[in-house]
Design an enzyme around this catalytic site. Structure first.
Site, mmCIF file in Angstrom:
data_model
loop_
_atom_site.group_PDB
_atom_site.id
_atom_site.type_symbol
_atom_site.label_atom_id
_atom_site.label_comp_id
_atom_site.label_asym_id
_atom_site.label_seq_id
_atom_site.Cartn_x
_atom_site.Cartn_y
_atom_site.Cartn_z
ATOM 1 N N ASP A 6 0.819 -1.213 0.000
ATOM 2 C CA ASP A 6 0.000 0.000 0.000
ATOM 3 C C ASP A 6 0.854 1.265 0.000
ATOM 4 O O ASP A 6 0.658 2.162 -0.825
ATOM 5 C CB ASP A 6 -0.944 -0.004 1.210
ATOM 6 C CG ASP A 6 -1.914 -1.176 1.180
ATOM 7 O OD1 ASP A 6 -2.324 -1.564 0.073
ATOM 8 O OD2 ASP A 6 -2.236 -1.699 2.253
ATOM 9 N N CYS A 101 -2.500 4.627 17.865
ATOM 10 C CA CYS A 101 -1.258 4.836 17.115
ATOM 11 C C CYS A 101 -1.449 5.883 16.028
ATOM 12 O O CYS A 101 -0.600 6.751 15.828
ATOM 13 C CB CYS A 101 -0.794 3.512 16.516
ATOM 14 S SG CYS A 101 0.744 3.635 15.573
ATOM 15 N N CYS A 220 4.436 -7.120 14.493
ATOM 16 C CA CYS A 220 5.308 -8.247 14.153
ATOM 17 C C CYS A 220 5.978 -8.800 15.392
ATOM 18 O O CYS A 220 6.491 -9.915 15.379
ATOM 19 C CB CYS A 220 6.366 -7.814 13.136
ATOM 20 S SG CYS A 220 7.515 -6.566 13.751
#
Length: 416
Positions: A6, A101, A220
């Protein structure tokens, strides 16, 4: 840029749109490290961030862009997003750190750093903050347009409703909207179209014969804790939250059916994980989490997804931020039955819920365009009951495609 398809395609679209490459300043943002607590120096890069940063450099090189800036925001993320998230879990709530965030880091701390940088560059020329010509472009599936009569910036849904990210952007500061560019939204691209364009542009990771590059994931760091999905995330949380065992009870009789390891292990609306004796008729079937009682440290479960205790007729939403001076009036005056409709969501990809009423209690706060003075609290009533309204989750309102704002669920409004 995050190394994902993206943001890579968003950068390529800016280049193809005729923007001089010297005016495009790519940067890679690092938000997380287990050692990112407040300290004098940022922690060293992890294997995850090094791999992603190298991927971003490859994309920039292919597009003829300069080497990306390595922007470390780990301490800001730790203080503004991660620690508040842990506090909410301790209180038995279910927060959405991605919304925080976006507000505090991607379109908060980043904006402040860019503002300081361009103010430093333009300051000698007598250029004011409002006159400074710079924008932040990302690969979000959303769209920002200027409303010509008022010259205000509005946040609009993406054409790809399955990937639309206005839910996650619903609490960004309204004064930053005019600084944002979402090329994927501007070009009306769906996710499949973005992937096709990445292949057509021969971007690294999307060339013939290459393994399709996986989605870049902000979490992650969760998988090393073991497990996948909710299991992996709960194991990760257990590294930071102490066990707080309590009773699990069946509604309505209140019989104790087991022990939970902590209210933060469960989310309202999910399948209960107690081992119930299926040989007993009163315990047969599927059971779901319906309530959390922080004071008693108890977890209530009910049988069947059609149980009324899983549903609410509305929600009380605190820390509400309106996206526009006219947004509150639109929410109060526009019923869901008209052509465009007022709708709400409290989950990403949730089918929008028609809203029959929005109330702001007297004296619940006010906001100016650039300040936050006591963000208001709203009561949002749905046309039909909604399932699994969990305190701590984020909620947002839309009128048509325009996102009007968002906040944090404080309580579900029970059925009459």
């Amino acid at each position: 840029m995050s190394s994902g398809v993206d943001s890579s395609v968003a950068a390529a679209l800016l280049v193809r749109s005729g923007h001089p490459r010297e005016n495009l300043l790519p940067f890679y943002m690092v938000n997380w490290s287990p050692a990112a607590g407040p300290g004098p120096l940022p922690p060293p890069p992890s294997a995850c961030t090094e791999r992603e940063y190298n991927d971003v450099k490859n994309v920039c090189n292919a597009l003829g862009l300069p080497e990306p800036i390595y922007m470390n925001l780990e301490r800001e993320y730790w203080c503004e997003v991660f620690l508040p998230m842990l506090d909410m879990y301790r209180c038995g709530r279910t927060p959405n750190p991605d919304v925080g965030c976006n507000r505090h880091i991607k379109f908060g701390a980043v904006i402040e750093r860019l503002r300081d940088e361009f103010h430093r560059r333009d300051g000698d020329g007598g250029v004011t903050e409002m006159e400074s010509k710079w924008w932040l472009a990302t690969g979000h599936y959303a769209h920002v347009l200027c409303h010509i009569p008022t010259k205000a910036s509005h946040l609009l849904r993406s054409i790809d409703l399955n990937k639309d990210q206005t839910f996650y952007l619903s609490t960004v500061r309204r004064d930053v909207l005019s600084r944002l560019l979402f090329p994927l939204g501007s070009h009306k691209l769906s996710k499949p179209a973005v992937k096709s364009l990445a292949r057509a542009l021969f971007l690294p990771g999307w060339r013939p014969g290459q393994t399709e590059r996986p989605e870049s994931m902000g979490l992650c760091f969760v998988e090393p804790a073991g497990g996948k999905g909710q299991t992996g995330f709960r194991r990760f949380l257990s590294e930071y939250l102490e066990p707080e065992p309590g009773d699990g009870t069946c509604a309505p009789e209140g019989a104790i059916v087991g022990r939970h390891a902590g209210l933060w292990h469960a989310t309202i609306g999910e399948r209960a994980r107690f081992q119930l004796p299926q040989g007993s008729p009163e315990y047969q079937g599927r059971w779901y989490v319906s309530r959390k009682n922080k004071e008693l440290n108890t977890l209530e479960i009910v049988r069947g997804q059609d149980n009324a205790r899983l549903y609410g007729k509305g929600m009380v939403v605190e820390k509400w931020r309106w996206l526009g001076d006219d947004a509150a009036d639109i929410a109060r005056e526009q019923p869901a039955s008209n052509g465009r409709g007022l709708v709400a969501q409290f989950r990403h990809r949730q089918i929008p819920l028609k809203v029959s009423g929005v109330e702001q209690p007297e004296g619940s706060g006010h906001q100016s365009c650039f300040e936050e003075n006591e963000p208001p609290e709203l009561r949002i009533i749905f046309d039909s009951p909604a399932m699994a309204i969990a305190p701590g989750q984020s909620a947002a309102l839309w009128f048509g495609d325009r996102c009007l704002g968002g906040g944090v669920i404080r309580d579900s409004i029970e059925l009459d």
